[in-house]
Every structure is written in C-alpha cells, then in structure tokens.
Design a protein around this motif. Structure first.
Motif: not given
Length: 245
Positions: A220-245
């Motif tokens: 999942x890389x939204x800046x590249x318009x890549x959001x894979x969703x073909x398979x159900x997932x178990x554990x997920x590694x992610x990087x997140x950040x608070x929205x501004x404002x």
C-alpha cells in the motif's frame, strides 16, 4: 462535519507526506519496489486487530480506522505468515502485548525452513534477528512479527537457497540497513529466494533480512496509487502519520 474535514485532510495528505520513501529498483533483471523508513523519525508499527479486537484483514480497514484518529496511512505491507483464520503463525507483539508466542520448532513450508527469524520494533530502533538468537536476547519489543525463512543472517545467505532454483514466486521481505533503517522490498514479478536474498545483502546493504511471504505479497503506497487488495491479510506492517491541522 468531522468526517468531511478528515476526508479533505486525507485527500491532500499525499502531497504533504510525499517524501520519496519508496523507489523502483532493477536487480538481476527483476524489478522491485523498495521502501525505506527511519525508526528514529517514522512511526513504524505492526497491526493485527483494531481497538475493539476485530481483525483488520485489509489495508483499507486499517486506513479507515486510523483516519478516525486523524492519522494518515503512508505505507503498509503484509507483515508475516498467518493461519487459515488470519492469526499469526509465530510470534506477534502489538503495542507491547504478545498475541502469539515465539515458535522455535522446525516444520513444513517456508516458515519451517530454519533458520527463520523475527522483525522487531523498539523505541527509535528496528531489528531483524534469527529466532533462537532473539529468544536468547530477552528482548521485549513494542512490536514484533515472526516469519521465515531468514534471507540474510549476519551477511550470509540462508544455506538452503539455490542459485539455479526453479521455484519462482512473488516475494516480499524486510531488512535493516547499516544505518539502522527498515528496508522493505517486494518483487514486481516472480523471483527465486537466492536472488531476493542477494537483493537485500548486495543491493540494499542489509546484513540481516527476513522473508515475510510469497504470492500474497501486498503493498500500500497511496502516493503511487498502489493499494493491493487481492488477498485477505493477517499481520500488517505500516507507517502512519498524524494529519495536519
């Protein structure tokens, strides 16, 4: 009204958080997507269940849950092997809670192709360690996921990998660079274990790297318009950040 504000912030977040963390890399004739994050600066976490204990199962569910707290999902990848009920096969630690214990036994499949290993996250630091070494270390990380096999162990390739293997699969994994950054890679096509491991060691400079899974490898890389969703997932590694404002 709150939902409208959050969605508006989400729509502009791609430009705010675009930091060229991900790149495409060609190696030995194969194309890979590689994303690098600094644990001292980037919020790298592991996710399995939401605040109500419900399994996420997809990047979309995780993204929507994070948005409730005005947090933007910048990157995500499937984070380890899982059972039929999507629970982790081996060790899984989420927010300091051990949801599944460490498995030190061998067995069938890639997970049982010893040595396997653990990707773990501490405050401001990440690591990849062979399973028995991790058990002996006494570490109590904030987040951890066990998978296998290890791709690179202290600069050496897993001994079972064959340079001319006919087993070609989509693969994804994680390593740690010499400067302590988490390096995630997914192949854009089928590759052999040997080539994937040398990618981490020789092209990405990772002395230790861990295979996360094959075939279901999702990104999942939204800046590249890549959001894979073909398979159900178990554990997920992610990087997140608070929205501004």
């Amino acid at each position: 009204m709150r939902l409208i504000v959050v969605l508006a912030a989400f729509l502009c977040a791609s430009s705010v958080f675009a930091d060229e963390a991900c790149r495409r890399l060609q190696y030995l004739g194969d194309l890979y997507t590689v994303c690098t994050f600094d644990p001292a600066r980037d919020d790298i976490r592991l996710y399995q269940n939401d605040r109500n204990g419900k399994l996420y199962g997809s990047f979309r569910a995780l993204r929507n849950d994070l948005l409730e707290d005005r947090t933007y999902l910048r990157f995500a990848m499937n984070g380890g092997m899982y059972e039929e009920d999507q629970s982790p096969v081996g060790l899984f630690v989420q927010a300091g809670r051990e949801l599944k214990p460490l498995d030190t036994k061998g067995g069938f499949g890639n997970f049982g192709l010893l040595p396997n290993g653990v990707f773990y996250i501490e405050r401001g630091r990440v690591g990849v360690m062979e399973t028995r070494a991790f058990a002996a270390s006494g570490k109590k990380p904030l987040y951890a996921t066990q998978s296998g096999p290890m791709l690179v162990i202290d600069g050496h390739l897993h001994p079972a990998f064959l340079i001319d293997s006919a087993s070609l699969k989509m693969r994804n994994g994680v390593g740690v660079s010499v400067d302590g950054k988490a390096v995630f890679a997914v192949s854009n096509g089928p590759v052999r274990f040997h080539d994937f491991a040398t990618l981490f060691r020789d092209a990405l400079g990772c002395g230790n790297a861990l295979f996360l899974d094959g075939s279901i490898s999702s990104l999942y890389v939204p800046e590249w318009q890549r959001r894979d969703s073909l398979f159900p997932l178990g554990p997920i590694i992610a990087v997140a950040q608070m929205l501004p404002g």
